[in-house]
Design a protein around this motif. Structure first.
Motif, PDB file in Angstrom:
ATOM      1  N   ALA A 120       0.756  -1.089   0.092  1.00 25.72           N
ATOM      2  CA  ALA A 120       0.002   0.029   0.068  1.00 25.72           C
ATOM      3  C   ALA A 120       0.888   1.220  -0.087  1.00 25.72           C
ATOM      4  O   ALA A 120       0.649   2.210  -0.329  1.00 25.72           O
ATOM      5  N   THR A 121       1.937   1.202   0.736  1.00 25.04           N
ATOM      6  CA  THR A 121       3.051   2.482   0.732  1.00 25.04           C
ATOM      7  C   THR A 121       3.462   2.643  -0.979  1.00 25.04           C
ATOM      8  O   THR A 121       3.258   3.845  -1.005  1.00 25.04           O
ATOM      9  N   PHE A 122       3.709   1.784  -1.554  1.00 25.12           N
ATOM     10  CA  PHE A 122       3.986   1.920  -2.861  1.00 25.12           C
ATOM     11  C   PHE A 122       3.143   2.674  -3.749  1.00 25.12           C
ATOM     12  O   PHE A 122       3.306   3.379  -4.449  1.00 25.12           O
ATOM     13  N   LEU A 123       1.950   1.878  -3.670  1.00 26.07           N
ATOM     14  CA  LEU A 123       0.699   2.742  -4.370  1.00 26.07           C
ATOM     15  C   LEU A 123       0.433   3.934  -3.862  1.00 26.07           C
ATOM     16  O   LEU A 123       0.203   4.819  -4.925  1.00 26.07           O
ATOM     17  N   GLY A 124       0.450   4.252  -2.512  1.00 27.04           N
ATOM     18  CA  GLY A 124       0.435   5.766  -2.179  1.00 27.04           C
ATOM     19  C   GLY A 124       1.262   6.635  -2.873  1.00 27.04           C
ATOM     20  O   GLY A 124       0.774   7.788  -3.129  1.00 27.04           O
ATOM     21  N   ILE A 125       2.566   6.207  -2.826  1.00 27.54           N
ATOM     22  CA  ILE A 125       3.531   7.175  -3.276  1.00 27.54           C
ATOM     23  C   ILE A 125       3.399   7.308  -4.636  1.00 27.54           C
ATOM     24  O   ILE A 125       3.552   8.522  -5.233  1.00 27.54           O
ATOM     25  N   THR A 126       3.195   6.096  -5.445  1.00 28.09           N
ATOM     26  CA  THR A 126       2.947   6.430  -6.747  1.00 28.09           C
ATOM     27  C   THR A 126       1.628   7.438  -7.251  1.00 28.09           C
ATOM     28  O   THR A 126       1.797   8.183  -8.048  1.00 28.09           O
ATOM     29  N   LEU A 127       0.487   7.128  -6.660  1.00 31.27           N
ATOM     30  CA  LEU A 127      -0.557   7.803  -6.786  1.00 31.27           C
ATOM     31  C   LEU A 127      -0.274   9.407  -6.613  1.00 31.27           C
ATOM     32  O   LEU A 127      -0.640  10.291  -7.067  1.00 31.27           O
ATOM     33  N   HIS A 128       0.465   9.850  -5.407  1.00 33.41           N
ATOM     34  CA  HIS A 128       0.611  11.067  -5.031  1.00 33.41           C
ATOM     35  C   HIS A 128       1.648  11.695  -6.197  1.00 33.41           C
ATOM     36  O   HIS A 128       1.586  12.982  -6.318  1.00 33.41           O
ATOM     37  N   LEU A 129       2.792  11.023  -6.388  1.00 33.39           N
ATOM     38  CA  LEU A 129       3.841  11.824  -7.192  1.00 33.39           C
ATOM     39  C   LEU A 129       3.080  11.986  -8.691  1.00 33.39           C
ATOM     40  O   LEU A 129       3.218  12.922  -9.251  1.00 33.39           O
ATOM     41  N   GLN A 130       1.896  11.118  -9.221  1.00 38.18           N
ATOM     42  CA  GLN A 130       1.139  11.312 -10.408  1.00 38.18           C
ATOM     43  C   GLN A 130       0.440  12.559 -10.119  1.00 38.18           C
ATOM     44  O   GLN A 130       0.287  13.472 -11.112  1.00 38.18           O
ATOM     45  N   SER A 131      -0.186  12.703  -9.071  1.00 34.69           N
ATOM     46  CA  SER A 131      -1.044  13.996  -8.809  1.00 34.69           C
ATOM     47  C   SER A 131      -0.358  15.048  -8.666  1.00 34.69           C
ATOM     48  O   SER A 131      -0.449  16.166  -9.287  1.00 34.69           O
ATOM     49  N   MET A 132       0.999  15.113  -8.140  1.00 36.51           N
ATOM     50  CA  MET A 132       1.903  16.423  -8.258  1.00 36.51           C
ATOM     51  C   MET A 132       2.183  16.681  -9.235  1.00 36.51           C
ATOM     52  O   MET A 132       2.049  17.897  -9.724  1.00 36.51           O
ATOM     53  N   LEU A 133       2.550  15.545 -10.330  1.00 33.71           N
ATOM     54  CA  LEU A 133       2.930  16.133 -11.712  1.00 33.71           C
ATOM     55  C   LEU A 133       1.751  16.798 -12.503  1.00 33.71           C
ATOM     56  O   LEU A 133       1.779  17.868 -13.171  1.00 33.71           O
ATOM     57  N   ASP A 134       0.629  16.281 -12.403  1.00 33.25           N
ATOM     58  CA  ASP A 134      -0.444  16.475 -13.292  1.00 33.25           C
ATOM     59  C   ASP A 134      -1.345  17.640 -12.773  1.00 33.25           C
ATOM     60  O   ASP A 134      -1.862  18.376 -13.602  1.00 33.25           O
ATOM     61  N   GLU A 135      -1.565  17.902 -11.370  1.00 27.53           N
ATOM     62  CA  GLU A 135      -1.945  18.801 -11.016  1.00 27.53           C
ATOM     63  C   GLU A 135      -1.203  20.161 -10.395  1.00 27.53           C
ATOM     64  O   GLU A 135      -1.498  21.349 -10.495  1.00 27.53           O
ATOM     65  N   GLU A 136       0.199  20.071 -10.206  1.00 23.07           N
ATOM     66  CA  GLU A 136       0.796  21.023  -9.647  1.00 23.07           C
ATOM     67  C   GLU A 136       2.116  21.088 -10.379  1.00 23.07           C
ATOM     68  O   GLU A 136       3.083  22.101 -10.438  1.00 23.07           O
ATOM     69  N   LYS A 137       2.400  20.273 -11.589  1.00 18.61           N
ATOM     70  CA  LYS A 137       3.475  20.364 -12.568  1.00 18.61           C
ATOM     71  C   LYS A 137       4.683  20.298 -11.895  1.00 18.61           C
ATOM     72  O   LYS A 137       5.643  20.792 -12.275  1.00 18.61           O
ATOM     73  N   TYR A 138       4.689  19.221 -10.770  1.00 21.69           N
ATOM     74  CA  TYR A 138       5.862  19.060  -9.830  1.00 21.69           C
ATOM     75  C   TYR A 138       6.518  17.838 -10.353  1.00 21.69           C
ATOM     76  O   TYR A 138       5.953  16.790  -9.907  1.00 21.69           O
TER      77      TYR A 138
END
Length: 229
Positions: free
Chosen positions: A140-158
């Motif tokens: 679950a940790t790997f899943l959570g990190i992956t989803l958050h990094l994707q959100s950071m890129l798509d929503e914040e261009k980070y």
């Protein structure tokens, strides 16, 4: 009426073993359910032999069976993420499912259950007009990190693959404390691999709330009309 589920695990004995165990639990809990597991051989040809695969099913009921397809191509050169190799096998999987349905006229296809690296098969499930579900075999940790990094890129261009030395830690909602950047898996710092995993995370968000297997506890994924097991 009997119901049929089609399971599509990622190539490799590790993913196959956990998939078979999940399938056994399902058929043992419902006498009207049958499951066919479609095995995609590994591109390297180093998969477990037919005897090893058959041994996973020795204690299974008759309502649990498997089909090994012939792959469309042998992968050469630098290895690519599994999901790209698997996507090329869609025609072979389509043919296998069609033959399965022709051979079981009294059964109704109830859905596809796909591995975390096999989300390209969701489109095939749509072709057959059935829902699709996903088995997430990592933690679950790997899943959570992956989803958050994707959100950071798509929503914040980070873009974490462009971080400099001034950033030493990152905050993740799935963790109770900041995570050291230097401890991030290589794939998240790689310009070659990061896009593949973030695209995978976008596909995960199409799945409904569910839980991971085999040992990572509950991990919800919101949105869409699919599910995660």
């Amino acid at each position: 009426m009997a119901f049929e589920l089609v399971f599509i695990p990622s190539p490799g004995i590790g993913h196959l073993r956990s998939t078979v165990e999940l399938a056994k639990q399902l058929v043992n809990s419902n006498d009207l359910l049958s499951i066919t597991i479609i095995i995609i051989p590994h591109s390297s040809g180093k998969d477990a032999g037919s005897d090893s695969i058959a041994s996973l099913f020795t204690a299974a009921r008759d309502r649990l069976r498997y089909i090994t397809i012939s792959v469309a191509e042998k992968q050469t050169g630098d290895s690519l993420p599994a999901q790209f190799y698997i996507k090329n096998q869609i025609p072979q999987v389509r043919e296998a499912v069609a033959k399965l349905l022709d051979g079981s006229p009294s059964s109704r296809l109830a859905g596809f259950v796909v591995d975390m690296f096999c989300t390209s098969m969701v489109d095939l499930a749509n072709e057959f007009g059935v829902p699709s579900y996903m088995v997430y075999t990592s933690n679950a940790t790997f899943l959570g990190i992956t989803l958050h990094l994707q959100s950071m890129l798509d929503e914040e261009k980070y873009d974490v693959s462009e971080l400099d030395d001034s950033v030493s830690e990152l905050e993740f909602p799935c963790l109770t404390r900041p995570y050291p950047v230097k401890c991030l898996p290589y794939i998240f710092a790689s310009k070659q691999w990061l896009p593949f995993f973030l695209d995978q995370a976008r596909n995960f968000r199409k799945m409904k709330e569910g839980e991971c297997v085999p040992d990572c506890g509950g991990a919800g994924i919101g949105g869409g009309d699919k599910e995660v097991l």
